[in-house]
Design an enzyme around this catalytic site. Structure first.
Site, PDB file in Angstrom:
ATOM      1  N   LYS A 114      26.619 -23.931  85.146  1.00  0.00           N
ATOM      2  CA  LYS A 114      28.019 -24.357  85.298  1.00  0.00           C
ATOM      3  C   LYS A 114      28.153 -25.114  86.607  1.00  0.00           C
ATOM      4  O   LYS A 114      27.441 -24.832  87.569  1.00  0.00           O
ATOM      5  CB  LYS A 114      28.936 -23.125  85.347  1.00  0.00           C
ATOM      6  CG  LYS A 114      30.376 -23.441  85.022  1.00  0.00           C
ATOM      7  CD  LYS A 114      30.553 -23.461  83.523  1.00  0.00           C
ATOM      8  CE  LYS A 114      31.970 -23.651  83.093  1.00  0.00           C
ATOM      9  NZ  LYS A 114      32.088 -23.314  81.658  1.00  0.00           N
TER      10      LYS A 114
HETATM   11  N1  GLU Z   1      32.770 -25.906  79.148  1.00  0.00           N
HETATM   12  C1  GLU Z   1      32.556 -25.453  77.819  1.00  0.00           C
HETATM   13  C2  GLU Z   1      32.279 -23.964  77.787  1.00  0.00           C
HETATM   14  O1  GLU Z   1      32.652 -23.243  78.684  1.00  0.00           O
HETATM   15  C3  GLU Z   1      31.498 -26.271  77.099  1.00  0.00           C
HETATM   16  C4  GLU Z   1      30.144 -26.245  77.692  1.00  0.00           C
HETATM   17  C5  GLU Z   1      29.172 -27.227  77.057  1.00  0.00           C
HETATM   18  O2  GLU Z   1      29.501 -27.843  76.068  1.00  0.00           O
HETATM   19  O3  GLU Z   1      28.070 -27.339  77.598  1.00  0.00           O
HETATM   20  O4  GLU Z   1      31.768 -23.440  76.826  1.00  0.00           O
END
Ligand code: GLU
Length: 424
Positions: A114
């Site tokens: 993240k």
């Molecule tokens: N930000 C989204 C999540 O928390 C998508 C993450 C992604 O597609 O890599 O799942």
């Protein structure tokens, strides 16, 4: 004289610890080694960067940015980039770990990562946003990579930012590299269905869970907290299934109409009014917090972490909670919901539709091919339904909540893979 401290609204002291307490629950049943616990407790890599950006007034402002790779045991790091004033390294650590479990639950070959920048996108111009995401990408050019770590949108970012990220990375590497990032605009190698994918996954989880509880969608009432990408698409797709969405909220407040709110109207209104529902006249404005305790069948928290806490969990009347956001329920609130018999479909299952379609986007980019929307929606539905059934069966088998069952599946998969790969 003694002064009474006001009751804290939030439960968490440290989001990573709060997340790990769920891990503890699952580990009791799984009987995995303490070493595994130690490995998964500490993120694999944490990167902190300073991001100098020339603002529109000509002055340089330095932002702090993060990228955390929690684990690459199952595959390259995968996870969004969050632009929000409350972003901290601790929060990003927890969000990265959640991505590890999420990818494992839906069985896609990615690890967890993240990113985040502490900034306020609502107060920034498009030019400032562009310069910020470009300098962030430059600083992360050796972290990111189609086989290393693949970013995506999260709160405060979307396809526009992913396009800039892809462009900046491609320039740095001297070649167009679509597969370094997902959630891109369609023309730039984005996937059909990606924008609504997280909301679609929430809808699918909600419908399957309603079936298990004997709630008929056509007779159900729903409250949705958060009207960003996830909340609005979940509401829209549930409305399409015949559900009555009676309450919505966003940063401007909460809106209630016992006869149901037209989600198409609400989305249109939001898009014409600076991204908020402020002034939306088809519903009565109510206190934001009271949305969570409305007498509805299904509650969908789709905004931020730690909104269902030990301070309000007692008052929740919904029979079913479907977590569109990451970490909306605190560990302490879990206990209360369990006692009250409220079923919670956990974040790492309910909102996994987004990363699932991100995976499809990455696959298409690597094949140099495009799939049709039908194929994507079918595969996404299959992935979420399979994961839901697996979690449900595991929860029956061990007599645990759906959340603990999801953690059992995820941790077991990561631990087994680690065992085969071997350590140092
Ligand atoms: N930000 C989204 C999540 O928390 C998508 C993450 C992604 O597609 O890599 O799942």
């Amino acid at each position: 004289m003694q002064y009474l401290e006001p009751a804290p609204i939030k439960d968490r002291s440290n989001p990573l610890e709060s997340m790990m307490s769920r891990f503890d629950e699952a580990v009791k049943i799984l009987d995995i080694s303490d070493e595994m616990y130690q490995i998964l407790k500490v993120p694999s890599r944490q990167v902190i960067v300073g991001l100098p950006v020339t603002m529109d007034n000509g002055r340089i402002k330095v932002f702090e940015g993060y990228r955390v790779i929690h684990s690459t045991i199952l595959g390259p790091g995968k996870g969004g980039v969050r632009f929000d004033p409350d972003v901290t390294l601790e929060e990003v650590n927890a969000l990265a770990a959640w991505m590890t479990w999420k990818c494992a639950v839906v069985d896609i070959p990615f690890g967890g990562a993240k990113g985040g920048v502490a900034c306020n996108p609502r107060e920034m111009s498009a030019g400032e946003m562009e310069r910020l995401i470009r300098v962030y990408t430059t600083k992360m050019q050796d972290i990111f990579g189609p086989d290393k770590d693949i970013p995506a949108p999260d709160m405060g970012t979307g396809p526009r930012e992913m396009a800039w990220l892809m462009d900046e990375y491609s320039k740095a590497k001297g070649m167009t590299t679509h597969s370094v990032v997902t959630g891109k605009p369609l023309v730039l190698g984005g996937s059909k269905g990606r924008v609504e994918a997280t909301g679609r996954g929430v809808m699918i989880s909600a419908i399957v869970a309603m079936e298990k509880l004997g709630i008929k969608p056509e007779l159900s009432t729903i409250a949705v907290q958060g009207f960003g990408n996830v909340g609005s698409w979940a509401a829209k797709l549930l409305e399409d299934k015949g559900c009555k969405v009676v309450a919505l909220s966003d940063i401007s407040g909460a809106y209630y109409n016992e006869n149901g709110i037209s989600i198409v109207d609400a989305m249109e209104y939001r898009d014409q009014h600076n991204g908020t529902l402020e002034g939306f006249a088809e519903a009565e404005k109510i206190d934001s917090d009271s949305l969570l305790t409305l007498d509805v069948d299904v509650l969908i928290p789709a905004a931020k972490e730690d909104v269902i806490t030990r301070h309000n969990a007692h008052e929740i009347k919904a029979k079913l909670i479907v977590e569109g956001a990451n970490g909306p329920t605190s560990a302490l609130a879990d206990e209360i919901l369990k006692e009250k018999g409220i079923i919670a479909v956990p974040d790492i299952l309910a909102n996994a539709g987004g990363v699932t379609v991100s995976y499809f986007e990455w696959v298409q980019n690597r094949m140099g091919y495009k799939w049709g929307l039908d194929r994507i929606n079918r595969r996404c539905e299959r992935a979420i339904k399979n994961a839901f059934n697996h979690v449900y069966e595991t929860s029956e088998k061990h007599k645990v909540t759906l959340r603990t069952a999801a953690y059992i599946i995820a941790i077991d998969k990561v631990a087994m893979t680690y065992k085969y790969r071997g350590g140092y």
